[in-house]
Motif scaffolding. Structure first.
Motif, PDB file in Angstrom:
ATOM      1  N   UNK A 108       0.849  -1.188   0.000  1.00  0.00           N
ATOM      2  CA  UNK A 108       0.000   0.000   0.000  1.00  0.00           C
ATOM      3  C   UNK A 108       0.890   1.245   0.000  1.00  0.00           C
ATOM      4  N   UNK A 109       0.606   2.179  -0.910  1.00  0.00           N
ATOM      5  CA  UNK A 109       1.393   3.410  -0.965  1.00  0.00           C
ATOM      6  C   UNK A 109       0.462   4.572  -1.308  1.00  0.00           C
ATOM      7  N   UNK A 110       0.490   5.600  -0.442  1.00  0.00           N
ATOM      8  CA  UNK A 110      -0.352   6.774  -0.620  1.00  0.00           C
ATOM      9  C   UNK A 110       0.482   8.024  -0.359  1.00  0.00           C
ATOM     10  N   UNK A 111       0.120   9.123  -1.031  1.00  0.00           N
ATOM     11  CA  UNK A 111       0.830  10.384  -0.858  1.00  0.00           C
ATOM     12  C   UNK A 111      -0.153  11.503  -0.535  1.00  0.00           C
ATOM     13  N   UNK A 112       0.298  12.410   0.336  1.00  0.00           N
ATOM     14  CA  UNK A 112      -0.457  13.613   0.681  1.00  0.00           C
ATOM     15  C   UNK A 112      -1.901  13.321   1.067  1.00  0.00           C
ATOM     16  N   UNK A 113      -2.046  12.499   2.079  1.00  0.00           N
ATOM     17  CA  UNK A 113      -3.361  12.138   2.591  1.00  0.00           C
ATOM     18  C   UNK A 113      -3.609  12.846   3.915  1.00  0.00           C
ATOM     19  N   UNK A 114      -4.868  12.860   4.339  1.00  0.00           N
ATOM     20  CA  UNK A 114      -5.198  13.415   5.653  1.00  0.00           C
ATOM     21  C   UNK A 114      -4.778  12.377   6.688  1.00  0.00           C
ATOM     22  N   UNK A 115      -3.863  12.768   7.534  1.00  0.00           N
ATOM     23  CA  UNK A 115      -3.348  11.842   8.544  1.00  0.00           C
ATOM     24  C   UNK A 115      -4.355  11.673   9.675  1.00  0.00           C
ATOM     25  N   UNK A 116      -4.426  10.478  10.261  1.00  0.00           N
ATOM     26  CA  UNK A 116      -5.289  10.278  11.431  1.00  0.00           C
ATOM     27  C   UNK A 116      -4.836  11.193  12.579  1.00  0.00           C
ATOM     28  N   UNK A 117      -5.757  11.517  13.457  1.00  0.00           N
ATOM     29  CA  UNK A 117      -5.471  12.454  14.542  1.00  0.00           C
ATOM     30  C   UNK A 117      -4.293  11.995  15.401  1.00  0.00           C
ATOM     31  N   UNK A 118      -4.196  10.705  15.689  1.00  0.00           N
ATOM     32  CA  UNK A 118      -3.094  10.222  16.526  1.00  0.00           C
ATOM     33  C   UNK A 118      -1.743  10.472  15.865  1.00  0.00           C
ATOM     34  N   UNK A 119      -1.681  10.297  14.559  1.00  0.00           N
ATOM     35  CA  UNK A 119      -0.425  10.519  13.828  1.00  0.00           C
ATOM     36  C   UNK A 119      -0.120  12.017  13.762  1.00  0.00           C
ATOM     37  N   UNK A 120      -1.145  12.836  13.523  1.00  0.00           N
ATOM     38  CA  UNK A 120      -0.932  14.291  13.489  1.00  0.00           C
ATOM     39  C   UNK A 120      -0.382  14.799  14.814  1.00  0.00           C
ATOM     40  N   UNK A 121      -0.922  14.265  15.909  1.00  0.00           N
ATOM     41  CA  UNK A 121      -0.426  14.688  17.224  1.00  0.00           C
ATOM     42  C   UNK A 121       1.041  14.333  17.385  1.00  0.00           C
ATOM     43  N   UNK A 130       5.353  24.778  12.727  1.00  0.00           N
ATOM     44  CA  UNK A 130       5.752  24.071  11.505  1.00  0.00           C
ATOM     45  C   UNK A 130       4.495  23.666  10.738  1.00  0.00           C
ATOM     46  N   UNK A 131       4.644  23.561   9.412  1.00  0.00           N
ATOM     47  CA  UNK A 131       3.534  23.150   8.546  1.00  0.00           C
ATOM     48  C   UNK A 131       3.936  21.914   7.763  1.00  0.00           C
ATOM     49  N   UNK A 132       2.960  21.056   7.532  1.00  0.00           N
ATOM     50  CA  UNK A 132       3.244  19.848   6.772  1.00  0.00           C
ATOM     51  C   UNK A 132       3.266  20.188   5.282  1.00  0.00           C
ATOM     52  N   UNK A 133       4.387  19.904   4.648  1.00  0.00           N
ATOM     53  CA  UNK A 133       4.523  20.161   3.217  1.00  0.00           C
ATOM     54  C   UNK A 133       4.008  18.970   2.405  1.00  0.00           C
ATOM     55  N   UNK A 134       4.399  17.770   2.824  1.00  0.00           N
ATOM     56  CA  UNK A 134       3.936  16.558   2.138  1.00  0.00           C
ATOM     57  C   UNK A 134       4.081  15.371   3.080  1.00  0.00           C
ATOM     58  N   UNK A 135       3.394  14.283   2.713  1.00  0.00           N
ATOM     59  CA  UNK A 135       3.519  13.050   3.491  1.00  0.00           C
ATOM     60  C   UNK A 135       3.370  11.840   2.586  1.00  0.00           C
TER      61      UNK A 135
END
Length: 170
Positions: A108-121, A130-135
């Motif tokens: 599985x490979x995904x780019x620039x997705x909305x991260x789950x809240x636990x991961x964002x924290x 800081x701002x997220x540029x890409x993921x």
């Protein structure tokens, strides 16, 4: 008019009374409860948790419930594994199925997705401003085991960049 309303009420009540009659001796049948689970419940159990993005979960569910026998290319006698690609707008899942429909490998490979809240924290803890540029999100499943589950995140603060890798391997 008064008689018409009276007749209408009478026929309505008569219809309700007739609807309450016995079912002509037909006995209701009680069926035993059954549980239906997808063939690939082990795959879902391993790859799907609280750290899995929603868009990924939707595609994982499609992959887990996919019926390889429905494809015209499917031949049970000739195939050891069968690869199927599930695509979303920002990523995909490549799943390898056996002849009976079980997933033996998935990438599985995904780019620039909305991260789950636990991961964002986890990402923004200690990174105020800081701002997220890409993921990038990647998950590898093989032989009933999660072998790799990882996020790579790039943060920016003005001209500074910071790269983070979060592993959720079991």
């Amino acid at each position: 008019m008064k008689q018409f309303v009276t007749l209408l009420i009478f026929f309505s009540l008569a219809g309700l009374v007739l609807a309450q009659e016995d079912n002509d001796g037909i006995d209701p049948v009680t069926l035993d409860a059954i549980t239906v689970s997808p063939v690939n419940v082990d795959y879902l159990r391993e790859v799907n948790d609280g750290n899995t993005p929603e868009v990924v979960q939707e595609l994982q569910f499609k992959a887990a419930n996919f019926d390889v026998t429905s494809l015209s290319e499917y031949d049970k006698k000739d195939i050891h594994t069968f690869d199927v690609v599930f695509k979303a707008s920002n990523g995909d899942i490549i799943a390898s199925y056996t002849a009976d429909g079980s997933i033996v490998k998935a990438f599985e490979k995904f780019e620039n997705i909305v991260l789950p809240m636990t991961v964002r924290k986890m990402v923004f803890d200690g990174n105020d401003g800081w701002k997220m540029e890409k993921n990038h999100y990647m998950c590898v499943f093989s032989e009933d085991n999660l072998t790799k589950k990882q996020y790579k995140v790039t943060l920016t603060d003005g001209h500074q960049k910071k790269k983070m890798t979060l592993n959720f391997d079991k």
